[in-house]
Design an enzyme around this catalytic site. Structure first.
Site, short mmCIF file in Angstrom:
data_model
loop_
_atom_site.label_atom_id
_atom_site.label_comp_id
_atom_site.label_asym_id
_atom_site.label_seq_id
_atom_site.Cartn_x
_atom_site.Cartn_y
_atom_site.Cartn_z
N SER A 79 0.84 -1.20 0.00
CA SER A 79 0.00 0.00 0.00
C SER A 79 0.87 1.25 0.00
O SER A 79 2.00 1.22 0.50
CB SER A 79 -0.89 0.02 1.26
OG SER A 79 -1.52 1.29 1.40
N TYR A 101 -1.57 0.22 10.36
CA TYR A 101 -1.82 -0.33 9.03
C TYR A 101 -0.60 -0.11 8.14
O TYR A 101 -0.12 -1.03 7.48
CB TYR A 101 -3.05 0.34 8.41
CG TYR A 101 -3.36 -0.09 7.00
CD1 TYR A 101 -3.01 0.71 5.91
CD2 TYR A 101 -3.99 -1.30 6.74
CE1 TYR A 101 -3.29 0.32 4.61
CE2 TYR A 101 -4.29 -1.70 5.45
CZ TYR A 101 -3.93 -0.88 4.40
OH TYR A 101 -4.20 -1.27 3.09
N1 LIG Z 1 -8.76 -0.71 -1.21
C1 LIG Z 1 -7.65 0.02 -1.17
O1 LIG Z 1 -7.66 1.28 -1.31
C2 LIG Z 1 -6.34 -0.64 -0.95
C3 LIG Z 1 -6.24 -1.95 -0.49
N2 LIG Z 1 -5.01 -2.49 -0.27
C4 LIG Z 1 -4.88 -3.87 0.19
O2 LIG Z 1 -5.55 -4.70 -0.75
C5 LIG Z 1 -5.88 -5.94 -0.12
C6 LIG Z 1 -7.31 -6.31 -0.45
O3 LIG Z 1 -8.16 -5.37 0.17
P1 LIG Z 1 -9.48 -4.81 -0.54
O4 LIG Z 1 -9.81 -5.65 -1.71
O5 LIG Z 1 -9.32 -3.35 -0.72
O6 LIG Z 1 -10.53 -5.00 0.62
P2 LIG Z 1 -11.79 -5.95 0.80
O7 LIG Z 1 -12.25 -5.71 2.21
O8 LIG Z 1 -12.74 -5.78 -0.32
O9 LIG Z 1 -11.19 -7.45 0.73
C7 LIG Z 1 -10.46 -7.96 1.80
C8 LIG Z 1 -10.37 -9.44 1.60
O10 LIG Z 1 -9.56 -10.00 2.63
C9 LIG Z 1 -10.21 -11.14 3.14
N3 LIG Z 1 -9.86 -11.40 4.53
C10 LIG Z 1 -9.83 -10.51 5.56
N4 LIG Z 1 -9.50 -11.13 6.70
C11 LIG Z 1 -9.33 -12.45 6.40
C12 LIG Z 1 -8.98 -13.60 7.15
N5 LIG Z 1 -8.75 -13.52 8.47
N6 LIG Z 1 -8.91 -14.78 6.52
C13 LIG Z 1 -9.14 -14.87 5.20
N7 LIG Z 1 -9.47 -13.81 4.41
C14 LIG Z 1 -9.55 -12.62 5.02
C15 LIG Z 1 -11.71 -10.86 2.97
O11 LIG Z 1 -12.39 -12.07 2.80
P3 LIG Z 1 -13.49 -12.63 3.86
O12 LIG Z 1 -14.18 -11.45 4.49
O13 LIG Z 1 -14.36 -13.50 3.04
O14 LIG Z 1 -12.67 -13.38 4.85
C16 LIG Z 1 -11.73 -10.11 1.64
O15 LIG Z 1 -11.85 -11.01 0.57
C17 LIG Z 1 -5.61 -5.71 1.37
O16 LIG Z 1 -4.38 -6.29 1.71
C18 LIG Z 1 -5.51 -4.20 1.50
O17 LIG Z 1 -4.69 -3.81 2.59
C19 LIG Z 1 -3.84 -1.79 -0.49
C20 LIG Z 1 -3.91 -0.51 -0.93
C21 LIG Z 1 -5.15 0.14 -1.24
N1 LIG Z 2 -3.65 3.09 0.24
C1 LIG Z 2 -5.02 2.73 0.47
C2 LIG Z 2 -5.15 1.75 1.56
O1 LIG Z 2 -4.32 0.87 1.70
C3 LIG Z 2 -5.90 3.93 0.63
O2 LIG Z 2 -5.46 5.03 0.22
O3 LIG Z 2 -7.01 3.78 1.14
#
Ligand SMILES: NC(=O)C1=CN([C@@H]2O[C@H](COP(=O)(O)OP(=O)(O)OC[C@H]3O[C@@H](n4cnc5c(N)ncnc54)[C@H](OP(=O)(O)O)[C@@H]3O)[C@@H](O)[C@H]2O)C=CC1
Ligand SMILES: N[C@@H](C=O)C(=O)O
Length: 246
Positions: free
Chosen positions: A132, A145
């Site tokens: 991120s 985070y």
């Molecule tokens: N959205 C953004 O702006 C950004 C996101 N990211 C990163 O991208 C990645 C995906 O996030 P994003 O798609 O945005 O968020 P979402 O909340 O849409 O997806 C998160 C996913 O993680 C899974 N998850 C969370 N906890 C667990 C667990 N304990 N076991 C198994 N699965 C788990 C959830 O599945 P379920 O609930 O079914 O368990 C879900 O599929 C993350 O690492 C986030 O930090 C990085 C930068 C920017």
């Molecule tokens: N970087 C993203 C999270 O990881 C955000 O800007 O929300």
């Protein structure tokens, strides 16, 4: 893009970036093991896209190890992640601190530790880590985070030292604001609508497209990191403490 039948494991495949990557890999010809806790979402993806559902909590190390035993994973996408409430560190709940580290860092390391030896033995594989911008610059109220993402970034670079010569590639994806459910637990619907309505965020499918491009590189090329941000988002810029009122 034609890819011979290979197996990909995507963690956090039930939503957002992980779901988009899962569907893109499946469409590109991968056999995708889609991991998440939501069995209903996984079943729907199995029905519509033929992915292999793996319903488990990444914090259940025994279940994870058991599920992956014998699997020959060619591509691992360490995507699952959570974001804690956006509060100053001194206001954070210890449980939120522990949960953020457990999912964003420890679970990625544990999954990689299970999958990597097989990749190295086969002299083939690709490990992705979703980082991120928060791991690359200071964001107020996101210190924990950001720390987990900075750790992932450092680990991804150092891992390449340890596996040099194995033929296994490593990529960190440094994402800016992507429109997903990441903030679902910490912001109400209106706040999320305002947040994503303020500018054109990156879409999960944009990240998936870049991942496929990286995978398509010839074996002698490893894109070790790419940053993908909204055109409208900038990172960095200093700030000043408000002068205390006398
Ligand atoms: N959205 C953004 O702006 C950004 C996101 N990211 C990163 O991208 C990645 C995906 O996030 P994003 O798609 O945005 O968020 P979402 O909340 O849409 O997806 C998160 C996913 O993680 C899974 N998850 C969370 N906890 C667990 C667990 N304990 N076991 C198994 N699965 C788990 C959830 O599945 P379920 O609930 O079914 O368990 C879900 O599929 C993350 O690492 C986030 O930090 C990085 C930068 C920017
Ligand atoms: N970087 C993203 C999270 O990881 C955000 O800007 O929300």
């Amino acid at each position: 893009m034609e890819i011979p039948e290979q197996i990909a494991l995507v963690t956090g495949a039930t939503s957002g970036i992980g779901k988009a990557i899962t569907l893109a890999l499946s469409k590109a010809g991968f056999q995708v093991i889609a991991l998440g806790r939501d069995p209903v979402a996984l079943e729907q993806m199995q029905h519509t896209s033929g992915v292999r559902p793996l319903a488990l909590d990444l914090l259940d190390r025994e279940a994870l190890a058991g599920a992956l035993q014998g699997e020959k994973i060619d591509v691992l996408v360490n995507n699952a992640g959570v974001i804690p409430p956006a509060v100053e560190f001194d206001q954070m709940d210890q449980n939120d601190i522990d949960a953020t580290i457990a999912v964003n860092l420890s679970a990625s390391l544990a999954t990689t530790r299970l999958v990597l030896p097989g990749m190295m033995a086969r002299k083939h594989g690709h490990v992705f880590f979703i980082g991120s911008t928060a791991g690359q610059a200071a964001f107020p109220s996101m210190a924990v985070y950001g720390a987990t993402k900075a750790a992932i970034s450092s680990f991804a670079v150092a891992l390449r030292c340890d596996i040099s010569g194995s033929g296994v590639r490593v990529t960190e994806i440094v994402a800016g604001r992507v429109e997903t459910n990441l903030y679902k637990e910490v912001l109400n619907d209106q706040a999320r609508t305002d947040m994503y309505g303020a500018f054109d965020a990156v879409q999960p499918e944009d990240v998936a497209a870049m991942l496929l491009s990286v995978l398509q590189m010839p074996a002698h090329v490893d894109v070790t990191r790419f940053d993908i941000l909204p055109t409208a988002q900038f990172v960095g810029g200093g700030g000043f403490a408000k002068k205390d009122n006398e």
